[in-house]
Write a protein that holds these residues in place. Structure first.
Motif, PDB file in Angstrom:
ATOM      1  N   ALA A 137       0.836  -1.196   0.000  1.00  0.00           N
ATOM      2  CA  ALA A 137       0.000   0.000   0.000  1.00  0.00           C
ATOM      3  C   ALA A 137       0.872   1.249   0.000  1.00  0.00           C
ATOM      4  N   ALA A 138       0.316   2.351  -0.474  1.00  0.00           N
ATOM      5  CA  ALA A 138       1.075   3.602  -0.577  1.00  0.00           C
ATOM      6  C   ALA A 138       1.637   4.079   0.763  1.00  0.00           C
ATOM      7  N   PRO A 139       0.845   4.081   1.851  1.00  0.00           N
ATOM      8  CA  PRO A 139       1.420   4.520   3.138  1.00  0.00           C
ATOM      9  C   PRO A 139       2.603   3.668   3.578  1.00  0.00           C
ATOM     10  N   THR A 140       2.552   2.375   3.250  1.00  0.00           N
ATOM     11  CA  THR A 140       3.636   1.470   3.635  1.00  0.00           C
ATOM     12  C   THR A 140       4.903   1.792   2.874  1.00  0.00           C
ATOM     13  N   LEU A 141       4.790   1.899   1.557  1.00  0.00           N
ATOM     14  CA  LEU A 141       5.977   2.158   0.740  1.00  0.00           C
ATOM     15  C   LEU A 141       6.580   3.516   1.074  1.00  0.00           C
ATOM     16  N   ARG A 142       5.747   4.507   1.275  1.00  0.00           N
ATOM     17  CA  ARG A 142       6.248   5.847   1.613  1.00  0.00           C
ATOM     18  C   ARG A 142       7.002   5.825   2.946  1.00  0.00           C
ATOM     19  N   ALA A 143       6.399   5.236   3.979  1.00  0.00           N
ATOM     20  CA  ALA A 143       7.041   5.174   5.288  1.00  0.00           C
ATOM     21  C   ALA A 143       8.326   4.354   5.236  1.00  0.00           C
ATOM     22  N   PHE A 144       8.312   3.303   4.443  1.00  0.00           N
ATOM     23  CA  PHE A 144       9.489   2.443   4.326  1.00  0.00           C
ATOM     24  C   PHE A 144      10.666   3.216   3.730  1.00  0.00           C
ATOM     25  N   LEU A 145      10.415   3.962   2.673  1.00  0.00           N
ATOM     26  CA  LEU A 145      11.480   4.749   2.042  1.00  0.00           C
ATOM     27  C   LEU A 145      11.977   5.844   2.979  1.00  0.00           C
ATOM     28  N   LEU A 146      11.076   6.484   3.686  1.00  0.00           N
ATOM     29  CA  LEU A 146      11.479   7.534   4.624  1.00  0.00           C
ATOM     30  C   LEU A 146      12.340   6.961   5.749  1.00  0.00           C
ATOM     31  N   LEU A 147      12.007   5.765   6.206  1.00  0.00           N
ATOM     32  CA  LEU A 147      12.799   5.150   7.271  1.00  0.00           C
ATOM     33  C   LEU A 147      14.198   4.805   6.772  1.00  0.00           C
ATOM     34  N   LEU A 148      14.304   4.228   5.570  1.00  0.00           N
ATOM     35  CA  LEU A 148      15.617   3.866   5.032  1.00  0.00           C
ATOM     36  C   LEU A 148      16.493   5.105   4.860  1.00  0.00           C
ATOM     37  N   TYR A 149      15.909   6.180   4.339  1.00  0.00           N
ATOM     38  CA  TYR A 149      16.700   7.402   4.151  1.00  0.00           C
ATOM     39  C   TYR A 149      16.977   8.105   5.470  1.00  0.00           C
ATOM     40  N   GLY A 150      16.007   8.095   6.380  1.00  0.00           N
ATOM     41  CA  GLY A 150      16.145   8.837   7.627  1.00  0.00           C
ATOM     42  C   GLY A 150      17.016   8.171   8.667  1.00  0.00           C
ATOM     43  N   THR A 151      17.299   6.876   8.510  1.00  0.00           N
ATOM     44  CA  THR A 151      18.097   6.162   9.505  1.00  0.00           C
ATOM     45  C   THR A 151      19.292   5.424   8.914  1.00  0.00           C
ATOM     46  N   GLY A 152      19.304   5.212   7.593  1.00  0.00           N
ATOM     47  CA  GLY A 152      20.395   4.445   6.998  1.00  0.00           C
ATOM     48  C   GLY A 152      20.342   2.971   7.332  1.00  0.00           C
ATOM     49  N   LEU A 153      19.178   2.451   7.697  1.00  0.00           N
ATOM     50  CA  LEU A 153      19.062   1.034   8.028  1.00  0.00           C
ATOM     51  C   LEU A 153      19.369   0.158   6.817  1.00  0.00           C
ATOM     52  N   ARG A 154      19.913  -1.005   7.079  1.00  0.00           N
ATOM     53  CA  ARG A 154      20.028  -2.019   6.040  1.00  0.00           C
ATOM     54  C   ARG A 154      18.618  -2.502   5.696  1.00  0.00           C
ATOM     55  N   LEU A 155      18.448  -2.970   4.472  1.00  0.00           N
ATOM     56  CA  LEU A 155      17.132  -3.424   4.041  1.00  0.00           C
ATOM     57  C   LEU A 155      16.609  -4.526   4.957  1.00  0.00           C
ATOM     58  N   GLY A 156      17.465  -5.495   5.273  1.00  0.00           N
ATOM     59  CA  GLY A 156      17.043  -6.591   6.129  1.00  0.00           C
ATOM     60  C   GLY A 156      16.646  -6.132   7.516  1.00  0.00           C
ATOM     61  N   GLU A 157      17.333  -5.109   8.041  1.00  0.00           N
ATOM     62  CA  GLU A 157      17.001  -4.588   9.366  1.00  0.00           C
ATOM     63  C   GLU A 157      15.619  -3.951   9.368  1.00  0.00           C
ATOM     64  N   ALA A 158      15.310  -3.200   8.311  1.00  0.00           N
ATOM     65  CA  ALA A 158      14.007  -2.545   8.229  1.00  0.00           C
ATOM     66  C   ALA A 158      12.890  -3.566   8.078  1.00  0.00           C
ATOM     67  N   LEU A 159      13.115  -4.593   7.274  1.00  0.00           N
ATOM     68  CA  LEU A 159      12.082  -5.605   7.053  1.00  0.00           C
ATOM     69  C   LEU A 159      11.858  -6.467   8.293  1.00  0.00           C
ATOM     70  N   ALA A 160      12.875  -6.596   9.135  1.00  0.00           N
ATOM     71  CA  ALA A 160      12.758  -7.431  10.334  1.00  0.00           C
ATOM     72  C   ALA A 160      12.100  -6.707  11.501  1.00  0.00           C
ATOM     73  N   LEU A 161      11.864  -5.410  11.374  1.00  0.00           N
ATOM     74  CA  LEU A 161      11.246  -4.660  12.471  1.00  0.00           C
ATOM     75  C   LEU A 161       9.862  -5.189  12.792  1.00  0.00           C
ATOM     76  N   ARG A 162       9.562  -5.244  14.090  1.00  0.00           N
ATOM     77  CA  ARG A 162       8.229  -5.610  14.547  1.00  0.00           C
ATOM     78  C   ARG A 162       7.571  -4.388  15.176  1.00  0.00           C
ATOM     79  N   ARG A 163       6.276  -4.441  15.320  1.00  0.00           N
ATOM     80  CA  ARG A 163       5.555  -3.297  15.880  1.00  0.00           C
ATOM     81  C   ARG A 163       6.096  -2.915  17.255  1.00  0.00           C
ATOM     82  N   GLU A 164       6.419  -3.899  18.052  1.00  0.00           N
ATOM     83  CA  GLU A 164       6.898  -3.637  19.402  1.00  0.00           C
ATOM     84  C   GLU A 164       8.303  -3.045  19.424  1.00  0.00           C
TER      85      GLU A 164
END
Length: 305
Positions: free
Chosen positions: A127-154
């Motif tokens: 969904a659009a909100p997901t993709l937008r937030a995902f890109l902002l997180l990668l740019y805003g934190t420099g996370l590795r792709l795997g680190e971002a995908l492994a995040l849980r809500r908690e």
């Protein structure tokens, strides 16, 4: 045993002993799709070489594919699935030196502006909100792709503005503070895409069906998005861009960059500063700031002589 069955057994084995094994699994699945389904022992060296080197040149991608296949066939030999490995034993010299793409502010705006059109594609499962937030997180934190995908809500504490990364690279965990703008963007995403009901440890980023997002899904969507808006680069280049833009900000603020570098290295999850320096690709503005800083230092040294 067929190639597909052998790959499935190998992936299951690695995950059963605690390895995430997502990247190599994706490469082996690509190898599975390369040609018809055949017995593992019937795959020739020519077939392997065609998979490794489709464009008749050796790149860093060739080396990563080679490593994945070499380990897979070593497993197959020890389990009696195949008598010998068709993977080349001689590793040729890499003929391509990778230079990451550092996104400009204008390119980042174009990527974000193209999210809505990208997610209207029938093939897009995000969904659009997901993709937008995902890109902002990668740019805003420099996370590795795997680190971002492994995040849980908690793992994402929006009240405190903190993210917990569990078992990152080298199985190290770390906590990262995030800024107020990124915190607001992630909060908007959480409001728009609630956690999937029934999941014991729901993923932070989910697809339209509420499931986790695999690496290939992100790779395809990002490649499609950047082609749509006319921007070059890879999704991992957002990590390089974060590092370079952070360094530029420190130069503009007049900060002591050498003292700040260890903080950046820790934030990125690097064990050594030398690892961080690979991300600091020189762009014209960065080079100009560094030159001015050195010129100021040199003039002060001359005055004190």
């Amino acid at each position: 045993m067929t190639r597909g069955d052998a790959i499935a057994r190998y992936v299951e084995f690695n995950q059963s002993v605690g390895r995430r094994f997502q990247v190599d699994a994706a490469r082996l699945k690509a190898f599975h799709r390369h040609g018809a389904e055949v017995d593992l022992a019937a795959i020739s060296p020519d077939v392997v070489l065609a998979f490794l080197q489709p464009r008749h040149r050796v790149t860093s991608t060739w080396l990563m594919k080679h490593r994945a296949l070499r380990r897979f066939y070593q497993y197959g030999i020890t389990r009696g699935l195949v008598a010998r490995s068709p993977v080349p034993t001689v590793i040729p010299r890499v003929t391509e030196t990778f230079v990451p793409h550092i996104y400009s502010d204008e390119e980042l705006r174009r990527l974000l502006a193209g999210v809505e059109a990208q997610t209207r594609d029938a093939r897009c499962t995000i969904a659009a909100p997901t993709l937008r937030a995902f890109l902002l997180l990668l740019y805003g934190t420099g996370l590795r792709l795997g680190e971002a995908l492994a995040l849980r809500r908690e793992d994402v504490d929006l009240r405190a503005g903190m993210i917990l990364l569990r078992d990152g690279k080298f199985y190290k965990s770390r906590q990262l503070p995030i800024g107020p703008r990124l915190t607001r963007a992630l909060a908007e995403y959480v409001d728009a895409v609630p956690a999937w009901r029934g999941a014991t440890a729901p993923a932070f980023f989910v697809n339209r069906r509420g499931g986790s997002m695999p690496h290939p899904t992100v790779w395809w969507n990002f490649a499609s998005l950047r082609e749509r808006v006319g921007v070059h680069g890879r999704v991992h280049d957002l990590r390089h861009t974060f590092a370079v833009h952070r360094l530029l900000a420190w130069y503009r603020e007049g900060a002591d960059v050498q003292r700040c570098l260890p903080h950046l290295s820790t934030y990125l999850g690097h064990a050594r500063i030398a690892c961080t320096q690979r991300y600091l690709t020189m762009i014209p503005e960065l080079l100009e700031h560094a030159s001015r800083r050195f010129e100021t230092y040199a003039q002060s040294e001359v005055r004190h002589e």
